[in-house]
Scaffold this motif. Structure first.
Motif, PDB file in Angstrom:
ATOM      1  N   VAL A 221       0.960  -1.311  -0.002  1.00 20.06           N
ATOM      2  CA  VAL A 221      -0.145   0.198  -0.021  1.00 20.06           C
ATOM      3  C   VAL A 221       0.876   1.218   0.089  1.00 20.06           C
ATOM      4  N   SER A 222       0.487   2.408  -0.572  1.00 20.95           N
ATOM      5  CA  SER A 222       1.155   3.679  -0.607  1.00 20.95           C
ATOM      6  C   SER A 222       0.363   4.616  -0.026  1.00 20.95           C
TER       7      SER A 222
ATOM      8  N   VAL B 142       0.556   2.535   6.344  1.00 19.28           N
ATOM      9  CA  VAL B 142       0.099   1.326   7.427  1.00 19.28           C
ATOM     10  C   VAL B 142      -1.218   1.302   7.697  1.00 19.28           C
ATOM     11  N   GLU B 143      -1.774   2.485   8.109  1.00 13.78           N
ATOM     12  CA  GLU B 143      -3.419   2.500   8.495  1.00 13.78           C
ATOM     13  C   GLU B 143      -4.131   1.788   7.382  1.00 13.78           C
ATOM     14  N   THR B 144      -3.989   2.281   6.277  1.00 13.62           N
ATOM     15  CA  THR B 144      -4.730   1.808   5.068  1.00 13.62           C
ATOM     16  C   THR B 144      -4.580   0.325   4.960  1.00 13.62           C
ATOM     17  N   ALA B 145      -3.407  -0.444   4.992  1.00 14.09           N
ATOM     18  CA  ALA B 145      -3.234  -1.497   5.035  1.00 14.09           C
ATOM     19  C   ALA B 145      -3.773  -2.466   6.241  1.00 14.09           C
ATOM     20  N   LEU B 146      -3.572  -1.841   7.412  1.00 15.28           N
ATOM     21  CA  LEU B 146      -4.394  -2.521   8.248  1.00 15.28           C
ATOM     22  C   LEU B 146      -6.017  -2.723   8.363  1.00 15.28           C
TER      23      LEU B 146
ATOM     24  N   GLN C 193       3.571  -8.006  10.163  1.00 14.04           N
ATOM     25  CA  GLN C 193       4.815  -7.726   9.772  1.00 14.04           C
ATOM     26  C   GLN C 193       5.282  -6.539   8.778  1.00 14.04           C
ATOM     27  N   LEU C 194       5.691  -5.649   9.155  1.00 14.83           N
ATOM     28  CA  LEU C 194       5.775  -4.359   8.301  1.00 14.83           C
ATOM     29  C   LEU C 194       6.933  -4.266   7.943  1.00 14.83           C
ATOM     30  N   THR C 195       7.199  -3.966   6.244  1.00 12.63           N
ATOM     31  CA  THR C 195       8.617  -3.605   5.496  1.00 12.63           C
ATOM     32  C   THR C 195       8.094  -2.433   4.884  1.00 12.63           C
ATOM     33  N   VAL C 196       9.035  -1.343   5.053  1.00 10.81           N
ATOM     34  CA  VAL C 196       8.864   0.003   4.220  1.00 10.81           C
ATOM     35  C   VAL C 196       9.864  -0.158   3.044  1.00 10.81           C
ATOM     36  N   ILE C 197       9.044  -0.264   2.117  1.00  5.25           N
ATOM     37  CA  ILE C 197       9.831  -0.441   0.874  1.00  5.25           C
ATOM     38  C   ILE C 197      10.314   0.836   0.105  1.00  5.25           C
ATOM     39  N   GLU C 198       9.663   2.066   0.396  1.00  5.10           N
ATOM     40  CA  GLU C 198       9.940   3.283  -0.116  1.00  5.10           C
ATOM     41  C   GLU C 198       9.450   4.324   1.145  1.00  5.10           C
ATOM     42  N   GLU C 199      10.549   5.308   1.344  1.00 11.37           N
ATOM     43  CA  GLU C 199      10.384   6.300   2.216  1.00 11.37           C
ATOM     44  C   GLU C 199       9.536   7.419   1.414  1.00 11.37           C
ATOM     45  N   PRO C 200       8.615   8.356   1.904  1.00 15.07           N
ATOM     46  CA  PRO C 200       8.060   9.239   1.152  1.00 15.07           C
ATOM     47  C   PRO C 200       9.161  10.291   0.724  1.00 15.07           C
ATOM     48  N   GLN C 201       8.877  10.650  -0.375  1.00 19.30           N
ATOM     49  CA  GLN C 201       9.936  11.865  -1.058  1.00 19.30           C
ATOM     50  C   GLN C 201       9.193  13.249  -1.151  1.00 19.30           C
TER      51      GLN C 201
ATOM     52  N   LYS D 180       7.116  11.533  -4.184  1.00 19.33           N
ATOM     53  CA  LYS D 180       6.897  10.184  -4.215  1.00 19.33           C
ATOM     54  C   LYS D 180       6.208   9.613  -2.979  1.00 19.33           C
ATOM     55  N   PRO D 181       5.283   8.905  -3.163  1.00 20.67           N
ATOM     56  CA  PRO D 181       4.641   8.380  -1.802  1.00 20.67           C
ATOM     57  C   PRO D 181       5.307   7.563  -1.154  1.00 20.67           C
ATOM     58  N   ALA D 182       4.797   7.065   0.117  1.00 25.28           N
ATOM     59  CA  ALA D 182       5.642   6.174   0.972  1.00 25.28           C
ATOM     60  C   ALA D 182       5.042   4.905   0.467  1.00 25.28           C
ATOM     61  N   LEU D 183       5.715   3.611   0.498  1.00 27.43           N
ATOM     62  CA  LEU D 183       5.398   2.239   0.047  1.00 27.43           C
ATOM     63  C   LEU D 183       5.623   1.479   0.909  1.00 27.43           C
ATOM     64  N   VAL D 184       4.791   0.379   1.485  1.00 27.62           N
ATOM     65  CA  VAL D 184       4.815  -0.289   2.517  1.00 27.62           C
ATOM     66  C   VAL D 184       4.424  -1.659   2.160  1.00 27.62           C
ATOM     67  N   GLU D 185       5.028  -2.620   2.659  1.00 32.51           N
ATOM     68  CA  GLU D 185       4.553  -3.954   2.507  1.00 32.51           C
ATOM     69  C   GLU D 185       3.963  -4.608   3.963  1.00 32.51           C
ATOM     70  N   VAL D 186       2.871  -5.023   4.036  1.00 30.14           N
ATOM     71  CA  VAL D 186       2.279  -5.469   5.273  1.00 30.14           C
ATOM     72  C   VAL D 186       1.962  -6.816   5.129  1.00 30.14           C
ATOM     73  N   LEU D 187       2.394  -7.901   6.163  1.00 31.31           N
ATOM     74  CA  LEU D 187       1.924  -9.148   5.950  1.00 31.31           C
ATOM     75  C   LEU D 187       1.396  -9.419   7.164  1.00 31.31           C
ATOM     76  N   LEU D 188       0.227 -10.234   7.185  1.00 28.23           N
ATOM     77  CA  LEU D 188      -0.715 -10.763   8.266  1.00 28.23           C
ATOM     78  C   LEU D 188       0.150 -11.910   8.668  1.00 28.23           C
TER      79      LEU D 188
END
Length: 205
Positions: free
Chosen positions: A6-7, A15-19, A30-38, A48-56
Motif C-alpha cells: 500500500v502507498s 500502514v493504517e490503510t493496509a491494516l 509484519q511491516l516492511t517499508v519499501i520506499e520512504e516518502p520523498q 513520491k508516496p511512501a510504499l509499505v508491505e504489510v504481512l498478516l
C-alpha cells in the motif's frame, strides 16, 4: 498468509490503510517499508508516496483449530468444536456422536491430537501457547477416576506394607496421582521408567 502493498503520503498513513484492508491490528502484522516518502521540487513536482508491505501473521489458535478440523474431517467424523480460554490457556471442547473414536483407549488418541495441535500453535507463536483438547468432559471424568484410584492404591500400600506399581501414564496423569497422595500419611510416591512407559510407584514409608 495475507499480504498487501500500500502507498500513502506518509508511512503511517500507508500502514493504517493496509491494516484496514487486512481488518487487523498492528501487533498482528509484519511491516516492511519499501520506499520512504520523498518531497519533489517545491514540494510538488516529482514527489513520491511512501510504499509499505504489510504481512498478516498467522494466528496460532486459528491455525491449530484449522489443523484439527482438517484431521477430523479426514477421519470422516462429524464433530463440533467449542473454543474457550481458562487460566492455563486455550481449550477446544469436542462434541459429537462418534466422540469415543477421538478419545481412544485411556484418552491416548485425544492426547496425541492435543500434542499435534500444540505443535502447530507454537510453530506460529512467538511465546508459548497451551491448548487443551477435551471431549465431552473426558478430562474431568478421567481426573476424578485417577483420584479415586490413587486413594485406593494408597490405602492398599499402607495396609499391605508393600509397594504398588501403577500402569504407565502420561506426565499429566502422573501428576494427578502424586498430588492426590502427597498428604496421605505413611506412603510416598515416585516415578520410574522411561516415556512412554514411565509409571508411578506407591510405597509405604
Amino acid at each position: 498468509m495475507k499480504k498487501v502493498t500500500v502507498s500513502g503520503k506518509t508511512v503511517d498513513e500507508a500502514v493504517e490503510t493496509a491494516l484496514a484492508q487486512l481488518n487487523t491490528t498492528k501487533d498482528r502484522v509484519q511491516l516492511t517499508v519499501i520506499e520512504e516518502p520523498q518531497k519533489g521540487f517545491l514540494g510538488l513536482i516529482g514527489s513520491k508516496p511512501a510504499l509499505v508491505e504489510v504481512l498478516l501473521k498467522p494466528d496460532p489458535v486459528e491455525e491449530s483449530l484449522a489443523f484439527l478440523n482438517d484431521i477430523i474431517s479426514k477421519m470422516d467424523i462429524e464433530v463440533e468444536i467449542k473454543q474457550s480460554t481458562n487460566r492455563d490457556g486455550h481449550v477446544f471442547e469436542l462434541t459429537g456422536e462418534k466422540i469415543g473414536v477421538l478419545i481412544g483407549k485411556r484418552g491416548q488418541t485425544l492426547d496425541s491430537l492435543q500434542y499435534l495441535v500444540n505443535l502447530v500453535a507454537n510453530k506460529h507463536s512467538e511465546g508459548y501457547i497451551r491448548i487443551t483438547l477435551d471431549a465431552e468432559n473426558y478430562r474431568a471424568r478421567r481426573k476424578e477416576a485417577l483420584e479415586q484410584l490413587a486413594t485406593r492404591i494408597g490405602q492398599k500400600a499402607i495396609k499391605t506394607r508393600k509397594e504398588v506399581i501403577l500402569e504407565p501414564m502420561n506426565a499429566l496423569e502422573r501428576k494427578i496421582i502424586h498430588v492426590t497422595l502427597q498428604d496421605m500419611k505413611g506412603i510416598k510416591t515416585y516415578s520410574e521408567g522411561v516415556e512412554p512407559n514411565r509409571r508411578i510407584v506407591v510405597a509405604p514409608k
